[in-house]
Structure formats: structure tokens, C-alpha cells
Motif scaffolding. Structure first.
Motif, PDB file in Angstrom:
ATOM      1  N   ARG A 206       0.819  -1.206   0.000  1.00  0.00           N
ATOM      2  CA  ARG A 206       0.000   0.000   0.000  1.00  0.00           C
ATOM      3  C   ARG A 206       0.861   1.268   0.000  1.00  0.00           C
ATOM      4  NH1 ARG A 206      -5.508   0.891   0.764  1.00  0.00           N
ATOM      5  NH2 ARG A 206      -6.024   3.042   1.352  1.00  0.00           N
ATOM      6  N   GLU A 207       2.010   1.216   0.645  1.00  0.00           N
ATOM      7  CA  GLU A 207       2.873   2.391   0.691  1.00  0.00           C
ATOM      8  C   GLU A 207       3.407   2.746  -0.698  1.00  0.00           C
ATOM      9  OE1 GLU A 207       6.990   3.969   2.847  1.00  0.00           O
ATOM     10  OE2 GLU A 207       6.191   1.979   3.323  1.00  0.00           O
ATOM     11  N   VAL A 208       3.885   1.744  -1.426  1.00  0.00           N
ATOM     12  CA  VAL A 208       4.392   1.972  -2.777  1.00  0.00           C
ATOM     13  C   VAL A 208       3.269   2.445  -3.690  1.00  0.00           C
ATOM     14  CG1 VAL A 208       5.378   0.852  -4.818  1.00  0.00           C
ATOM     15  CG2 VAL A 208       6.285   0.330  -2.548  1.00  0.00           C
ATOM     16  N   LEU A 209       2.118   1.778  -3.590  1.00  0.00           N
ATOM     17  CA  LEU A 209       0.977   2.155  -4.426  1.00  0.00           C
ATOM     18  C   LEU A 209       0.509   3.570  -4.119  1.00  0.00           C
ATOM     19  CD1 LEU A 209      -0.972  -1.228  -4.248  1.00  0.00           C
ATOM     20  CD2 LEU A 209       0.221  -0.298  -6.248  1.00  0.00           C
ATOM     21  N   SER A 210       0.590   3.953  -2.851  1.00  0.00           N
ATOM     22  CA  SER A 210       0.206   5.304  -2.459  1.00  0.00           C
ATOM     23  C   SER A 210       1.115   6.338  -3.117  1.00  0.00           C
ATOM     24  CB  SER A 210       0.261   5.445  -0.936  1.00  0.00           C
ATOM     25  OG  SER A 210      -0.071   6.759  -0.539  1.00  0.00           O
ATOM     26  N   GLU A 211       2.407   6.048  -3.175  1.00  0.00           N
ATOM     27  CA  GLU A 211       3.338   6.966  -3.835  1.00  0.00           C
ATOM     28  C   GLU A 211       2.970   7.164  -5.301  1.00  0.00           C
ATOM     29  OE1 GLU A 211       7.517   7.508  -3.436  1.00  0.00           O
ATOM     30  OE2 GLU A 211       7.612   5.948  -1.891  1.00  0.00           O
ATOM     31  N   ILE A 212       2.602   6.069  -5.956  1.00  0.00           N
ATOM     32  CA  ILE A 212       2.249   6.155  -7.374  1.00  0.00           C
ATOM     33  C   ILE A 212       0.944   6.930  -7.549  1.00  0.00           C
ATOM     34  CG2 ILE A 212       1.546   4.804  -9.390  1.00  0.00           C
ATOM     35  CD1 ILE A 212       3.513   2.626  -8.413  1.00  0.00           C
ATOM     36  N   VAL A 213      -0.065   6.602  -6.758  1.00  0.00           N
ATOM     37  CA  VAL A 213      -1.363   7.282  -6.865  1.00  0.00           C
ATOM     38  C   VAL A 213      -1.225   8.772  -6.558  1.00  0.00           C
ATOM     39  CG1 VAL A 213      -3.659   7.450  -5.813  1.00  0.00           C
ATOM     40  CG2 VAL A 213      -2.739   5.214  -6.466  1.00  0.00           C
ATOM     41  N   ASN A 214      -0.348   9.108  -5.634  1.00  0.00           N
ATOM     42  CA  ASN A 214      -0.157  10.517  -5.265  1.00  0.00           C
ATOM     43  C   ASN A 214       0.520  11.335  -6.362  1.00  0.00           C
ATOM     44  OD1 ASN A 214      -1.429  10.378  -2.780  1.00  0.00           O
ATOM     45  ND2 ASN A 214       0.451   9.886  -1.668  1.00  0.00           N
ATOM     46  N   LEU A 215       1.020  10.661  -7.399  1.00  0.00           N
ATOM     47  CA  LEU A 215       1.565  11.382  -8.547  1.00  0.00           C
ATOM     48  C   LEU A 215       0.470  12.049  -9.371  1.00  0.00           C
ATOM     49  CD1 LEU A 215       4.131   8.738  -9.880  1.00  0.00           C
ATOM     50  CD2 LEU A 215       4.716  10.882  -8.751  1.00  0.00           C
ATOM     51  N   ILE A 216      -0.764  11.575  -9.260  1.00  0.00           N
ATOM     52  CA  ILE A 216      -1.849  12.117 -10.084  1.00  0.00           C
ATOM     53  C   ILE A 216      -2.066  13.588  -9.736  1.00  0.00           C
ATOM     54  CG2 ILE A 216      -4.248  11.878 -10.807  1.00  0.00           C
ATOM     55  CD1 ILE A 216      -4.191   9.020  -9.652  1.00  0.00           C
ATOM     56  N   PRO A 217      -1.951  14.479 -10.704  1.00  0.00           N
ATOM     57  CA  PRO A 217      -2.125  15.907 -10.408  1.00  0.00           C
ATOM     58  C   PRO A 217      -3.571  16.230 -10.029  1.00  0.00           C
ATOM     59  CG  PRO A 217      -1.031  15.549 -12.541  1.00  0.00           C
ATOM     60  CD  PRO A 217      -1.580  14.236 -12.106  1.00  0.00           C
ATOM     61  N   ARG A 234      -8.277   9.845  -5.265  1.00  0.00           N
ATOM     62  CA  ARG A 234      -6.996   9.141  -5.071  1.00  0.00           C
ATOM     63  C   ARG A 234      -7.179   7.953  -4.129  1.00  0.00           C
ATOM     64  NH1 ARG A 234      -4.817  14.400  -4.617  1.00  0.00           N
ATOM     65  NH2 ARG A 234      -3.605  15.021  -6.451  1.00  0.00           N
ATOM     66  N   LYS A 235      -7.920   8.139  -3.057  1.00  0.00           N
ATOM     67  CA  LYS A 235      -8.142   7.050  -2.097  1.00  0.00           C
ATOM     68  C   LYS A 235      -8.863   5.882  -2.761  1.00  0.00           C
ATOM     69  CE  LYS A 235      -9.994   5.874   2.456  1.00  0.00           C
ATOM     70  NZ  LYS A 235     -10.653   4.642   1.971  1.00  0.00           N
ATOM     71  N   ALA A 236      -9.814   6.184  -3.650  1.00  0.00           N
ATOM     72  CA  ALA A 236     -10.528   5.110  -4.337  1.00  0.00           C
ATOM     73  C   ALA A 236      -9.573   4.306  -5.223  1.00  0.00           C
ATOM     74  CB  ALA A 236     -11.673   5.692  -5.169  1.00  0.00           C
ATOM     75  N   TYR A 237      -8.685   4.991  -5.942  1.00  0.00           N
ATOM     76  CA  TYR A 237      -7.691   4.266  -6.745  1.00  0.00           C
ATOM     77  C   TYR A 237      -6.786   3.423  -5.846  1.00  0.00           C
ATOM     78  CZ  TYR A 237      -8.546   6.693 -11.197  1.00  0.00           C
ATOM     79  OH  TYR A 237      -9.096   7.150 -12.382  1.00  0.00           O
ATOM     80  N   LEU A 238      -6.343   4.001  -4.749  1.00  0.00           N
ATOM     81  CA  LEU A 238      -5.445   3.281  -3.851  1.00  0.00           C
ATOM     82  C   LEU A 238      -6.146   2.076  -3.241  1.00  0.00           C
ATOM     83  CD1 LEU A 238      -2.779   2.990  -2.365  1.00  0.00           C
ATOM     84  CD2 LEU A 238      -3.588   4.667  -0.684  1.00  0.00           C
TER      85      LEU A 238
END
Length: 263
Positions: A206-217, A234-238
Motif C-alpha cells: 500500500r505504501e508503494v501504491l500510495s506513492e504512485i497514486v499521489n503522482l496524479i495531479p 486518489r483514495k478510491a484508486y489506492l
């Protein structure tokens, strides 16, 4: 692991359209001196395709699969003013602002399953990725893979994560099998899905995925059809990615069953 981040470029020249599919990507120059395949926010499924491209491409990269570098690409309002093609002109005008681009692999050739071979481990890793991302677009008709310097590269993840076109019942979608994996071009060779699953679960969390999802502007997360905030989207994607990872046995079984029926 170093922090995941994307570079930001400005598009300096629109070179030519790459008339593949419905999204009309284009070859363009960036202000860093490199050429890019530019994906437009004003095309097809709009920013959702860019989000899928961003998430899919960065997950593939983290997992060690070759994919061209992704960059945020800013398109100035000047573009489109002198373009003679009306359709392209509208596309450029509708895509002013922040878009997404991938490094252009000059001299690459399209992967041809009749000519190019892929080993079982690599095929299994790619099939696992596409099952995980629900990528409907890696078929015999459109492989979305390139051979560059004798190596296999993955491109175009914009048709992934199709749950976001409805954005309802995130958990239900995350726990669902992926029936369309039956059409995957590499499925016959993908005999090591459990091995790929074990390897990838040591990398993704979840931590790695959160970093990727947080890239979304934030700029891509204001949807006319939704009153959800950027944080909620973002939370829904994560949540989708985290739950689907936890329940990967569901889509692995679907892929193995489909493979058995094809082999």
C-alpha cells in the motif's frame, strides 16, 4: 527505495499525429531535447486515460518491466492555432495545460507474436500485470509492446483500470476476476503466474501504491460527473489497487483457467 517522481517538460513542437486507436497520440519535441509520444487530456476518455497510463506505467516500471519513461507535458495555448487538420486542431486546443508523454523509442518495431518469442517468466509477469490492472488492450490485434534494441518494452496502459469509468463499488471491482485476459497475446506462454505473484507481492504494497497514486495531479481529478474531491478519488484508486493485490488469487485463477482452455 527512492521517492517516485516524474519529470516535467514543456512541449516545444508538434511533429505529427500517430493515428493509432481513438486517442490520436502525437510525436512531439520537449524542451529537454528529447522526442515524446504525447497523450492528450482532450482525447477519448480524457484525463482518466492519462491516469490509467500513469498508474499502469509506473507500476510496470516498479516491477522491473521495461516501459518508456513517463513525463508530465505542458501544452501551451499556441498549439493548434496553425494546424490545418480541424480534428487535430480541436484536440490540441482542448488539451492545453498538463498532459502526459512517454519517451519515444526511436527505431523500435511492433512486437509480432508470429516472429518474436517471450519466455514463460516474462510472459507470466506481463499477464499478471495486465490482469491486476484490468488492461483490456494487449491482444493479438493490438499488442502494445515494442522491440527496441532487441528488448521487449511495454507501452500504452491507457485502457487499464476500467472500473473508473463508473467509479462505483470499488471493492467489488477489485475482487472481481478479469475475463478479458482470455484474449491476452502472451497468455499461452504465461505458465508461471504464481511465481510472478510471489515476486511482485514482495515489491508492491500500500505504501508503494500510495506513492504512485499521489503522482496524479489535482488538475486531473476534477470530474464533471463526480462531486468527489481529488483526495477522495486518489483514495478510491489506492483502495482498488490495494484490495486487488491482496486478492490476486482471484485473477490468477481466471488467467490460468483461460490459459488451460487455449493451450
Amino acid at each position: 527505495m527512492p521517492k517516485i517522481q516524474l519529470r516535467h517538460i514543456n512541449v516545444t513542437r508538434y511533429i505529427l499525429p500517430l493515428r493509432e486507436g481513438g486517442s490520436l497520440p502525437a510525436l512531439a519535441d520537449g524542451d529537454d531535447g528529447f522526442k515524446y509520444v504525447l497523450k492528450f487530456r482532450g482525447a477519448g476518455h480524457g484525463v482518466k486515460a492519462l491516469i490509467a497510463e500513469l498508474i499502469g506505467g509506473e507500476i510496470a516500471r516498479i516491477l522491473g518491466l521495461r516501459t518508456p519513461e513517463l513525463v508530465f507535458a505542458d501544452l501551451d495555448e499556441r498549439f493548434g492555432q496553425s494546424e490545418p487538420d480541424e480534428e487535430i486542431q480541436d484536440l490540441l486546443k482542448g488539451s492545453q495545460g498538463l498532459n502526459l508523454a512517454m519517451h519515444y523509442l526511436d527505431g523500435s518495431i511492433t512486437f509480432d507474436p508470429a516472429v518474436n518469442t517471450v519466455d514463460a517468466e516474462t510472459a507470466s509477469r506481463i499477464v499478471w500485470l495486465d490482469s491486476y490492472l484490468t488492461n483490456v488492450d494487449r491482444t493479438f490485434r493490438n499488442t502494445n509492446m515494442l522491440i527496441w534494441h532487441k528488448e521487449l518494452w511495454l507501452i500504452d496502459h491507457g485502457a487499464s483500470l476500467y472500473f473508473h469509468h463508473a467509479f462505483t463499488d470499488v471493492e467489488g471491482h477489485a475482487k472481481s476476476p478479469f475475463a478479458m485476459i482470455k484474449d491476452h497475446v502472451l497468455l499461452p506462454q504465461a505458465s508461471e503466474l504464481e511465481k510472478a505473484d510471489e515476486a511482485f507481492k514482495k515489491i508492491l504494497n500500500r505504501e508503494v501504491l500510495s506513492e504512485i497514486v499521489n503522482l496524479i495531479p489535482d488538475d486531473w481529478l476534477h470530474w464533471e460527473e463526480s462531486d468527489m474531491s481529488p483526495e477522495a478519488i486518489r483514495k478510491a484508486y489506492l483502495d482498488f489497487l490495494s484490495i486487488r493485490l491482496e486478492h490476486s488469487a482471484i485473477f490468477i485463477k481466471q488467467a490460468n483457467d483461460a490459459r488451460t482452455s487455449r493451450v
